[in-house]
Write an enzyme that holds these catalytic residues in place. Structure first.
Site, PDB file in Angstrom:
ATOM      1  N   SER A  50       0.803  -1.220   0.000  1.00 22.77           N
ATOM      2  CA  SER A  50       0.000   0.000   0.000  1.00 22.77           C
ATOM      3  C   SER A  50       0.837   1.271   0.000  1.00 22.77           C
ATOM      4  O   SER A  50       0.650   2.154   0.817  1.00 22.77           O
ATOM      5  CB  SER A  50      -0.914   0.032   1.235  1.00 22.77           C
ATOM      6  N   CYS A  54       3.406   6.787  -7.107  1.00 19.63           N
ATOM      7  CA  CYS A  54       3.343   8.121  -7.711  1.00 19.63           C
ATOM      8  C   CYS A  54       4.135   9.136  -6.905  1.00 19.63           C
ATOM      9  O   CYS A  54       4.466  10.207  -7.397  1.00 19.63           O
ATOM     10  CB  CYS A  54       1.914   8.617  -7.805  1.00 19.63           C
ATOM     11  N   TYR A 439     -16.985  31.295  -9.490  1.00 23.21           N
ATOM     12  CA  TYR A 439     -16.314  32.518  -9.922  1.00 23.21           C
ATOM     13  C   TYR A 439     -16.150  33.499  -8.777  1.00 23.21           C
ATOM     14  O   TYR A 439     -17.112  33.841  -8.091  1.00 23.21           O
ATOM     15  CB  TYR A 439     -17.072  33.220 -11.056  1.00 23.21           C
TER      16      TYR A 439
END
Lengths: 465, 465
Positions: A50, A54, A439
């Protein structure tokens, strides 16, 4: 040995491979079914479970100080949850008809058979290592496993020279270029393709190329490595191509990976054209009721092109594991497929993509329009608004979104997620122009860059000014 | 005056209001139809056009150094594109039957009628200014317009004291709290609601509350302002509530806005229950073939609840303007509605929401489950991984996503976009668990926080462990 036969009453789940997919499957199955109902045995040929492969570039580069930070869950933690985890235990044969696996203890060499009721194949991927002269010389490193990372770190610490060559300019290649820069190396990246990041179209890859040069990385494109030369000490000295030689005190291979499916192939299980196992939507190996597979050793359905692909990515592996565990545990879950989202960075450059490149779309028989726009991560007047380029592909006549590629600085990469969801939902670029995205000036221009691209794409599809 | 009658051959478009919606409509219509086909006249009662009102807090706070940076396009730029822009010209009456508007020149007082073929109403919103004692005293400021911002900045520069009270704890309130801190003020926020940010559920608002206190902001909740007291110089001196008085050298009102629809009401145009104009999906005012409306003066359809809402937000105004301009220009575009996405920040705290809060869902007759999870912006081991809290609402039994709220630091806010697209597409939380979002350690944990929430929500909906 008593373990080779099932205990009375309990079924046995055998998992081959103790990383993301395998351990997620085991953990999820355990949460759903207790030890009285289901015995779980995991065989892992390495030392670790585990862990985040990456994360290796960031550990090598020094952003992550300690190897153990990359380990999400230790063998002891798994064992404390009634998972019988056997490290340094390599499955060397699967007997599908007889429902058993032959296991070799890596250190002792002893072999034995273990029976299973359910089998999960999570054997991962192995790095491509071309049969080139010098490829096995000291100083040449892969970065697939924690052991690889430790060996590379040891070399970086020991070596006097400060010249590094990275072979390959995909995700691993560019991330390792960053890591080596952080360690004070002068970095040359030797790349077979026209531009770095072949998961992008070349016009977007060119932006990455320019940015990498701006960081002081020497980028060599269109260059096939022909061999590695070694010094009198036997260590790597240079990387050679047809036209040049690049001096190297250390070489990192980041050429890509292939599904690790030798066992599955020998057992007669169905493999796809990329060499990965083929499963149904529940992650069951096709045609095999009690055999499951997930993670880097399987092929996944690309929802945009309708074709199978091989994508080695921890996030998919985790999802597969969860789904397999749920199904073995008596629940129900499916993996519908991917849209091919990926995000990466090299120093402060963020690179993201989802869906199809131009060549993927052509290969899938699609006709399409492409647009490319420039925008910023925040309102133009807000501090640290950084430029980004967004390329969008839309199907001709229907206007369906086919793909998005983004290259920019801070705030660029994760914007690809909007396109990933839109692709999953089958939206048209016209529909996307109305998306209600967040936004405020510190977060986005009044038209988010993805919407600017969608507007332009819609106008091209509809041929409006 | 010749302008009061249409020229031979050309139609005339009259736009009321020269900000986001109005000027977007005018610009888009101009791109589609030249001056020979369409005359475009815009009446704006203020001094400015096309500016970012959302940027005012950042200009007041000093992040944006110059007012003019907030102006996307100047009057001269618009005029150079054959748009007849009349500043300081206020429309005081609309004659719908006669197709004309009565215009008063603000500085001279002269009035005249202008005929139109197409009318766009983009009158925006006006800040709520309760009729309280002292509300008009010097030192009490709104922040709706550039003129407001300039007056506030002048006060901040002149005043000796450094005590500021912000009335209201919505977006404008918290953004102004940040601005005033940046200008060296001690800030108290007086808030009528249970917690700040009433666009969130109170449990999420509480996180904002705590974070604001951590920034040194005094947060007073459940407090209705009863009046403002003034000193001998007539300037504001304190803000009073039923139970206390808060000394203030400057007061900023951030209570919210209402649609500016007095003109429309007088003209007999249809208004909704929030006082905004009602339009069809093409942004045409209902029942009026040649009258259009967009921006802060209209109500919009909430796609999740199926109800009309009033949301004053530049990004919607720009979309409305584009759609109106396309339709007047002979194209075709529609605005399907919103899902209620909003993002904001106060100092380094990011706050985002989309879809329904608990009370919205109940009001809409929906039964739902809620989950709240903690995660991080990046892989936990990656530098600067910052914590975030994600709350998710899913419909009972169908599992359809109903809403998401996020409070966190850098990298939290724009994650709401994934949920905004999923809401638009009508996805279930179970479907969301399979979303192919960008993953790499610098960008996300292997399960993106939104997916962690979706997994938990799916397990609650399906009652699985």
């Amino acid at each position: 040995m008593s373990r080779t036969n099932r205990g009375a009453g309990a079924e046995r789940l055998v998992v081959i491979g103790g990383d993301a997919a395998g351990m997620s499957a085991a953990s999820r199955a355990r949460r759903l079914r207790g030890p009285d109902e289901l015995e779980i045995v995991v065989f892992e040929r390495g030392h670790f479970t585990s862990y985040s492969a990456c994360g290796i570039p960031y550990w090598v580069g020094g952003d992550v100080s300690d190897r153990d930070e990359l380990i999400a869950r230790t063998p002891e933690e798994h064992r404390s949850r009634d998972i019988d985890l056997r490290l340094r235990s390599e499955v060397v044969e699967i007997d599908v008809a007889g429902r058993g696996v032959r296991v070799r203890e890596v250190d002792r060499g002893a072999e034995s058979w273990t029976a299973y009721d359910h089998l999960v194949i999570a054997t991962g991927a192995r790095p491509i290592r071309p049969a080139l002269p010098g490829i096995d010389a000291p100083g040449v490193h892969g970065v697939q496993t924690l052991d690889d990372g430790q060996e590379l770190l040891d070399t970086l610490t020991r070596t006097q020279g400060r010249r590094a060559v990275v072979v390959g300019a995909g995700y691993i290649g560019v991330e390792m270029a960053e890591a080596l820069i952080n360690r004070g190396f002068r970095v040359t990246v030797v790349n077979r393709g026209e531009e770095p990041m072949s998961t992008l179209d070349p016009d977007m890859g060119r932006l990455v190329h320019r940015a990498m040069e701006g960081m002081g990385i020497t980028m060599v494109n269109d260059a096939e490595v022909t061999g590695l030369s070694t010094g009198v000490d036997g260590r790597v000295r240079a990387v050679g191509t047809a036209s040049a030689e690049y001096p190297a005190d250390v070489v990192v291979l980041g050429i890509g990976v292939r599904p690790e499916t030798g066992l599955a192939r020998a057992a007669g299980l169905p493999l796809g054209r990329h060499g990965g196992l083929l499963t149904d939507l529940s992650m069951r190996v096709r045609g095999h009721e009690n055999v499951w597979a997930g993670g880097d050793c399987v092929e996944v359905l690309d929802l945009v092109s309708g074709r199978e692909r091989h994508i080695a990515l921890g996030t998919h592996a985790n999802k597969h594991g969860q789904i397999i565990g749920a199904n073995i545990g008596g629940g129900y879950a499916t993996f519908p497929g991917v849209v091919g989202t990926a995000v990466s960075k090299v120093c402060d450059l963020e690179i993201a993509r989802t869906g199809l490149r131009e060549k993927d779309a052509r290969r899938a028989g699609l006709q399409f329009e492409t647009v490319t726009i420039e925008s910023t991560s925040r309102a133009g007047y807000y501090p640290n608004a950084s430029p980004m380029t967004v390329k969008m592909l839309a199907e001709r006549s229907t206007g369906r979104l086919l793909g998005v590629q983004i290259v920019g600085r801070e705030g660029a990469g994760k914007r690809v997620d909007v396109a990933a969801v839109a692709l999953t939902a089958g939206m048209t670029v016209e529909q996307m122009t109305a998306l209600d995205l967040g936004y405020a000036p510190p977060f986005s221009p009044v038209w988010d860059p993805v919407l600017v691209a969608a507007r332009k794409a819609a106008s091209v599809v509809h041929r409006t000014p």
